[in-house]
Each structure stands twice: as C-alpha cells, then as structure tokens.
Design a protein around this motif. Structure first.
Motif, short mmCIF file in Angstrom:
data_model
loop_
_atom_site.label_atom_id
_atom_site.label_comp_id
_atom_site.label_asym_id
_atom_site.label_seq_id
_atom_site.Cartn_x
_atom_site.Cartn_y
_atom_site.Cartn_z
N ALA A 1 -0.85 4.62 -6.46
CA ALA A 1 0.34 4.34 -7.26
C ALA A 1 0.96 3.06 -6.75
O ALA A 1 0.86 2.75 -5.56
N ASP A 2 1.61 2.31 -7.63
CA ASP A 2 2.31 1.11 -7.16
C ASP A 2 3.21 1.49 -5.99
O ASP A 2 3.96 2.47 -6.05
N GLY A 3 3.11 0.71 -4.90
CA GLY A 3 3.91 0.95 -3.72
C GLY A 3 3.23 1.83 -2.69
O GLY A 3 3.88 2.30 -1.75
N PHE A 4 1.90 2.05 -2.82
CA PHE A 4 1.22 2.86 -1.81
C PHE A 4 1.07 2.08 -0.51
O PHE A 4 1.01 0.86 -0.51
N GLU A 5 1.01 2.80 0.60
CA GLU A 5 0.83 2.20 1.92
C GLU A 5 -0.61 1.74 2.06
O GLU A 5 -1.54 2.56 2.03
N ASP A 6 -0.80 0.44 2.23
CA ASP A 6 -2.11 -0.19 2.27
C ASP A 6 -3.09 0.52 3.20
O ASP A 6 -4.17 0.96 2.80
N VAL A 7 -2.72 0.61 4.48
CA VAL A 7 -3.65 1.12 5.48
C VAL A 7 -3.98 2.60 5.25
O VAL A 7 -5.11 3.03 5.47
#
Length: 189
Positions: free
Chosen positions: A9-15
């Motif tokens: 989803a938009d705004g997910f934590e990359d790592v």
C-alpha cells in the motif's frame, strides 16, 4: 513450493516489505507482491516507487500459504482501510492459512479480531491496537498461524522466521548464513 502474497500500500515501510520478499525468494518461496491499488506502481514511506507483481483486482489468494502485511505509515492504515485486504485476511485465517504482519500492520489483525487470545508484537505504541492480544515486545512472535514483527530492524529475524515456517529451519539457516546474517549476530555478542 509455498506461495506467499505480500500486500503493498502507498506508504509501506521499504525494508519490511522488500527484505522479506528477498529472503523468502532466496529460500525458494514463490512470492507475489500485490498492490492494493488499481495499478502496480506503489510509493514507499520513503519516496521510492516500486512496481508490484500485480494489482489487487488480478490476485486470487485461494492458493496462498501465507499473506504478509508490511508496516510503515500510512501504509498500515491504507491496508486497514482496504475491504479486499480485510476479507482476504479473514478467509486466510478461517481456512487455517498463515498470516504475517510487522511494525504498525499488526493493528489490521487486531482490528479484525484475529489476535484475540494470542501473543503478538508490533512497533512500540501500536500495541493498543492489538485487541485481545498479549503484547510480547519481542522482535517477532509466532502464535498458531500468525506471526507478528516489531519494526524495521526486526525485519531480518522476522523474515527468517517466516522462511522457516514455510520451508524448514535448515533452509532458513542456510539463507541467513549466505546473507552473512549469522556472522552479524555473532559479531554483535
């Protein structure tokens, strides 16, 4: 081969999303990333645009061994607000399938009532959303078919736990060894 779907989803934590996908794929797991939007381009919490394997409307979770929710804000809130994601999680739990969520995303499971009577962890401050759960504050916690993780720094142990759950301890150990994770842990002692 185990089949896993990771919701983006938009705004997910990359790592939390990308390292989990990487580790599972290294371990031979068939992982598909699913944008909860109509298209496949998803923006991370830190401004990186990632192309998911498929949009939500094209996914069929009937063959899912595990559904994974990365955290990050507002990614976790966007997952929580998506009816299709909530329905897929409820169906996965109903059939006894595995579910994993890390950081802020366990709040989605808490809001659905999936954590009642279970032990769970999350990013500190989000434990108030783990309705009915015993908060562990551990890096990761597996209780039955649900694994929860604490946050970005816990991604590696969380992902290795998922890999061990989906394959076996030996596979998870070999992937961790090959990625120099075991060396890192040994050096930190």
């Amino acid at each position: 081969m185990a089949k896993v779907y990771v919701f983006l989803a938009d705004g997910f934590e990359d790592v939390e999303a990308l390292a989990t996908v990487d580790i599972l794929r290294r371990g031979g797991v068939d992982v598909k990333t699913v944008s909860i939007k109509d298209g496949t381009a998803v923006n991370t919490a830190h401004g990186v645009t990632v192309m998911a394997d498929m949009p939500f409307g094209q996914a069929d979770f009937a063959d899912a061994d595990m559904l994974v929710l990365p955290g990050g804000m507002p990614g976790a809130t966007n997952l929580n607000d998506h009816k299709g994601v909530r329905d897929a999680l409820l169906e996965q739990d109903r059939k006894g399938g595995k579910i994993a969520a890390i950081c802020a995303a366990p709040m989605v499971l808490g809001n659905l009532g999936l954590l009642k009577g279970r032990r769970a962890t999350c990013y500190p401050g989000f434990e108030k959303y783990l309705e009915g759960a015993q908060y562990t504050a551990d890096l990761f916690t597996t209780d039955g078919n649900i694994t929860t993780g604490e946050g970005p720094a816990a991604t590696f142990p969380f992902a290795y736990e998922l890999l061990a759950t989906l394959t076996d301890e030996a596979t998870a150990h070999e992937v961790a060894k090959g990625m120099m994770y075991l060396h890192l842990i040994a050096a930190g002692k």
